[in-house]
Design a protein around this motif. Sequence first.
Motif: not given
Length: 176
Positions: A68-74
């Motif tokens: 979630y932090l590394m794929r969705q949020l960016p």
Amino acid sequence: MKIGHSGKLAILFGLGAIMIYLVMVLGPLRYLTDLAVVLPFDLRPTGYSQVDAAVLLEALGEAGRQYYLMRQLPLDTLYPALLALTLISTLRWRAAKFGPTLMTRMGVPLAILAATFDYLENLGIGLMLLVGADPTLVQASSTATMLKSALTSAAILAVVAAVASVLLRRMSRQRA
């Protein structure tokens, strides 16, 4: 009809926003939904409770939270700006070409506020993914989510109303 500078920008920003949105929905958000078997924070326009947040974070596990932090949020760092720029450019084009209206004047601040609350939502989600479902953090993030959803809807409605008024005016002239 020739599309002016703001019209071209609206189209370019709109295409970018659509591409990012489709990548998010068909990629990370689908993966996170399948992994957790509940909707991710980004897909809950009416917000979420402390229990909802804790259940989602638990279901994601460490690997899901990192994803979630590394794929969705960016990706969701690009989307709010592109959507706001699309809406603002469309409103500016409409105002420059056909004259300003209440909708063209109201829509711009609505789009800016919607993007602002989307970024606040993203900040809250990122912190929850890192530190867990702290009650104050969940409440703040959920509130940002609801405000983002309402303001985005209002900004889109302002654009639709502003553009529809031009189309309705043209249709009535053609009939006359």
